[in-house]
Design a protein around this motif. Structure first.
Motif, PDB file in Angstrom:
ATOM      1  N   ILE A  46       0.809  -1.203   0.000  1.00 46.53           N
ATOM      2  CA  ILE A  46       0.000   0.000   0.000  1.00 46.53           C
ATOM      3  C   ILE A  46       0.850   1.263   0.000  1.00 46.53           C
ATOM      4  CG2 ILE A  46      -1.794   1.293   1.220  1.00 46.53           C
ATOM      5  CD1 ILE A  46      -2.685  -1.455   0.156  1.00 46.53           C
ATOM      6  N   THR A  47       0.469   2.190  -0.872  1.00 47.27           N
ATOM      7  CA  THR A  47       0.966   3.562  -0.786  1.00 47.27           C
ATOM      8  C   THR A  47      -0.246   4.459  -0.601  1.00 47.27           C
ATOM      9  OG1 THR A  47       2.894   3.172  -2.204  1.00 47.27           O
ATOM     10  CG2 THR A  47       2.159   5.456  -1.944  1.00 47.27           C
ATOM     11  N   GLY A  48      -0.253   5.217   0.483  1.00 47.03           N
ATOM     12  CA  GLY A  48      -1.367   6.102   0.764  1.00 47.03           C
ATOM     13  C   GLY A  48      -0.994   7.552   0.528  1.00 47.03           C
ATOM     14  N   VAL A  49      -1.933   8.303  -0.016  1.00 48.18           N
ATOM     15  CA  VAL A  49      -1.703   9.714  -0.325  1.00 48.18           C
ATOM     16  C   VAL A  49      -2.760  10.552   0.386  1.00 48.18           C
ATOM     17  CG1 VAL A  49      -1.540  11.453  -2.152  1.00 48.18           C
ATOM     18  CG2 VAL A  49      -0.805   9.098  -2.589  1.00 48.18           C
ATOM     19  N   ASP A  50      -2.323  11.648   0.980  1.00 44.72           N
ATOM     20  CA  ASP A  50      -3.256  12.586   1.591  1.00 44.72           C
ATOM     21  C   ASP A  50      -2.522  13.901   1.805  1.00 44.72           C
ATOM     22  OD1 ASP A  50      -6.147  11.849   3.112  1.00 44.72           O
ATOM     23  OD2 ASP A  50      -5.271  13.779   3.641  1.00 44.72           O
ATOM     24  N   THR A  51      -3.298  14.957   2.010  1.00 45.01           N
ATOM     25  CA  THR A  51      -2.684  16.253   2.267  1.00 45.01           C
ATOM     26  C   THR A  51      -2.333  16.447   3.732  1.00 45.01           C
ATOM     27  OG1 THR A  51      -2.933  18.635   1.877  1.00 45.01           O
ATOM     28  CG2 THR A  51      -4.868  17.457   2.688  1.00 45.01           C
ATOM     29  N   ARG A  52      -2.874  15.582   4.605  1.00 47.75           N
ATOM     30  CA  ARG A  52      -2.678  15.704   6.054  1.00 47.75           C
ATOM     31  C   ARG A  52      -1.683  14.654   6.530  1.00 47.75           C
ATOM     32  NH1 ARG A  52      -8.431  14.312   7.510  1.00 47.75           N
ATOM     33  NH2 ARG A  52      -8.179  13.140   5.579  1.00 47.75           N
ATOM     34  N   ALA A  53      -0.489  15.103   6.915  1.00 49.01           N
ATOM     35  CA  ALA A  53       0.598  14.179   7.231  1.00 49.01           C
ATOM     36  C   ALA A  53       0.311  13.316   8.459  1.00 49.01           C
ATOM     37  CB  ALA A  53       1.894  14.960   7.420  1.00 49.01           C
ATOM     38  N   GLU A  54      -0.077  13.925   9.566  1.00 48.68           N
ATOM     39  CA  GLU A  54      -0.263  13.156  10.795  1.00 48.68           C
ATOM     40  C   GLU A  54      -1.415  12.155  10.704  1.00 48.68           C
ATOM     41  OE1 GLU A  54      -0.384  15.501  14.290  1.00 48.68           O
ATOM     42  OE2 GLU A  54       1.553  16.467  13.935  1.00 48.68           O
ATOM     43  N   PRO A  55      -2.601  12.573  10.234  1.00 43.99           N
ATOM     44  CA  PRO A  55      -3.684  11.582  10.082  1.00 43.99           C
ATOM     45  C   PRO A  55      -3.328  10.471   9.097  1.00 43.99           C
ATOM     46  CG  PRO A  55      -4.573  13.802  10.074  1.00 43.99           C
ATOM     47  CD  PRO A  55      -3.087  13.934   9.988  1.00 43.99           C
ATOM     48  N   LEU A  56      -2.563  10.815   8.072  1.00 43.12           N
ATOM     49  CA  LEU A  56      -2.159   9.796   7.101  1.00 43.12           C
ATOM     50  C   LEU A  56      -1.255   8.767   7.763  1.00 43.12           C
ATOM     51  CD1 LEU A  56      -2.019   8.677   4.226  1.00 43.12           C
ATOM     52  CD2 LEU A  56      -0.143  10.280   3.769  1.00 43.12           C
ATOM     53  N   GLY A  57      -0.287   9.244   8.532  1.00 41.26           N
ATOM     54  CA  GLY A  57       0.602   8.322   9.228  1.00 41.26           C
ATOM     55  C   GLY A  57      -0.150   7.422  10.189  1.00 41.26           C
ATOM     56  N   ALA A  58      -1.139   7.998  10.877  1.00 39.51           N
ATOM     57  CA  ALA A  58      -1.926   7.204  11.816  1.00 39.51           C
ATOM     58  C   ALA A  58      -2.765   6.159  11.095  1.00 39.51           C
ATOM     59  CB  ALA A  58      -2.831   8.133  12.637  1.00 39.51           C
ATOM     60  N   ALA A  59      -3.319   6.525   9.947  1.00 38.70           N
ATOM     61  CA  ALA A  59      -4.171   5.599   9.200  1.00 38.70           C
ATOM     62  C   ALA A  59      -3.375   4.426   8.641  1.00 38.70           C
ATOM     63  CB  ALA A  59      -4.863   6.343   8.066  1.00 38.70           C
ATOM     64  N   LEU A  60      -2.120   4.654   8.318  1.00 37.23           N
ATOM     65  CA  LEU A  60      -1.298   3.602   7.710  1.00 37.23           C
ATOM     66  C   LEU A  60      -0.436   2.864   8.726  1.00 37.23           C
ATOM     67  CD1 LEU A  60      -0.021   5.475   4.507  1.00 37.23           C
ATOM     68  CD2 LEU A  60      -1.997   3.955   4.713  1.00 37.23           C
ATOM     69  N   ALA A  61      -0.490   3.294   9.989  1.00 43.80           N
ATOM     70  CA  ALA A  61       0.421   2.753  11.002  1.00 43.80           C
ATOM     71  C   ALA A  61       0.273   1.252  11.202  1.00 43.80           C
ATOM     72  CB  ALA A  61       0.197   3.482  12.334  1.00 43.80           C
ATOM     73  N   ASP A  62      -0.959   0.729  11.045  1.00 39.89           N
ATOM     74  CA  ASP A  62      -1.172  -0.695  11.298  1.00 39.89           C
ATOM     75  C   ASP A  62      -1.081  -1.533  10.022  1.00 39.89           C
ATOM     76  OD1 ASP A  62      -3.445   0.315  10.150  1.00 39.89           O
ATOM     77  OD2 ASP A  62      -4.847  -0.787  11.436  1.00 39.89           O
ATOM     78  N   ILE A  63      -0.606  -0.933   8.925  1.00 42.21           N
ATOM     79  CA  ILE A  63      -0.433  -1.665   7.669  1.00 42.21           C
ATOM     80  C   ILE A  63       1.057  -1.881   7.444  1.00 42.21           C
ATOM     81  CG2 ILE A  63      -0.791  -1.654   5.176  1.00 42.21           C
ATOM     82  CD1 ILE A  63      -3.213   0.109   5.600  1.00 42.21           C
ATOM     83  N   PRO A  64       1.549  -3.095   7.589  1.00 39.56           N
ATOM     84  CA  PRO A  64       2.984  -3.354   7.454  1.00 39.56           C
ATOM     85  C   PRO A  64       3.530  -2.901   6.097  1.00 39.56           C
ATOM     86  CG  PRO A  64       1.861  -5.251   8.381  1.00 39.56           C
ATOM     87  CD  PRO A  64       0.788  -4.309   7.918  1.00 39.56           C
ATOM     88  N   GLY A  65       4.609  -2.141   6.138  1.00 35.93           N
ATOM     89  CA  GLY A  65       5.286  -1.736   4.916  1.00 35.93           C
ATOM     90  C   GLY A  65       4.613  -0.638   4.125  1.00 35.93           C
ATOM     91  N   ALA A  66       3.510  -0.084   4.617  1.00 37.81           N
ATOM     92  CA  ALA A  66       2.796   0.952   3.875  1.00 37.81           C
ATOM     93  C   ALA A  66       3.648   2.207   3.743  1.00 37.81           C
ATOM     94  CB  ALA A  66       1.473   1.288   4.565  1.00 37.81           C
ATOM     95  N   GLN A  67       3.578   2.816   2.586  1.00 35.41           N
ATOM     96  CA  GLN A  67       4.301   4.058   2.315  1.00 35.41           C
ATOM     97  C   GLN A  67       3.331   5.227   2.316  1.00 35.41           C
ATOM     98  OE1 GLN A  67       7.741   4.115   1.927  1.00 35.41           O
ATOM     99  NE2 GLN A  67       7.586   1.940   2.478  1.00 35.41           N
TER     100      GLN A  67
END
Length: 258
Positions: A29-50
């Protein structure tokens, strides 16, 4: 085989659910968003997500596709889930408000799809694109002239891209959700009164992000390999009709025959 899945709006309720659905199947998974902190939190439980922080209103917003391709390998699935749905009465609507909604909801998916298609055609690859549309595309409501128009345009963009990119083996479809609980309240707040007014449907329950995520996953799968240019309505039947309406004639009537 693990796929590289690129999801915009990945910090939001729908985007994060979509990312998790693909991750559960072993996809990268690569996730894109304009909000850095919420994006990091949303991807935190996905191993290897960028995570890629990008403002989709910019003219070069499509660069995130190239960055994802270069960083994590060729993109196999693009999900354009980023979107905003501000409420603006028509008499208060300005050109800037209109352009802001169109830039994120319609232009950004176009730029991202074109950028991916160029890379894919050059590399001889056949990715899938799934856009997140809305029931507002076929049902106007007060305060949503810009939003409803952007989603109607996105549905036609989906069909146009499917027609032109089909020759390259690239499928482009859309999922059109009805009212879904748990969307991004921080960016797109919804009042309790509005939720109560639009939550009725034939199945009698409010949609959840995983309902939409499963539909997206299906359209990007081999089981949907002969589906392109489609708009899949995932709305509990709300677009089929309103089950709360009373019978239009009081008492039973019979069909009159000659």
């Amino acid at each position: 085989m693990s796929r590289h899945v690129l999801v915009t709006g990945a910090a939001g309720g729908l985007g994060s659910a979509i990312a998790r659905r693909f991750a559960e199947a072993g996809d990268r998974i690569t996730g894109v968003d304009t909000r850095a902190e919420p994006l990091g939190a949303a991807l935190a439980d996905i191993p290897g997500a960028q995570a890629i922080v990008a403002d989709l209103r910019e003219n070069d917003a499509h660069r995130f596709v190239e960055r994802a391709w270069e960083t994590s390998g060729p993109v196999d699935v693009l999900v354009n889930a980023a979107g905003i749905w501000p409420a603006t009465p028509l008499l208060d609507l300005t050109a800037a408000m209109w352009d802001n909604v169109m830039a994120i909801n319609t232009r950004a998916p176009m730029l991202a799809t074109v950028a991916l298609a160029r890379l894919a055609v050059a590399a001889g690859r056949r990715p899938n694109v799934v856009n997140i549309a809305s029931g507002a595309a076929i049902r106007a409501r007060p305060g949503a002239a810009h939003y409803a128009t952007s989603k109607a345009a996105l549905e036609m963009l989906t069909k146009s891209c499917a027609v032109e990119l089909g020759a390259h083996g690239i499928r482009v479809n859309a999922v059109s959700p009805g009212f879904v609980a748990g969307s991004s309240q921080e960016v797109n707040p919804i009042t309790e009164e509005y939720a109560a007014a639009v939550s009725g449907n034939a199945l009698g329950r409010i949609g959840q992000p995983p309902d939409v995520a499963s539909a997206v996953f299906f359209l990007a799968s081999e089981q949907a390999e002969w589906i392109t240019g489609a708009v899949l309505r995932v709305d509990g039947g709300s677009s089929a009709g309103n089950p709360a309406l009373p019978v239009h004639w009081s008492g039973a009537t019979e069909v009159q025959t000659p």
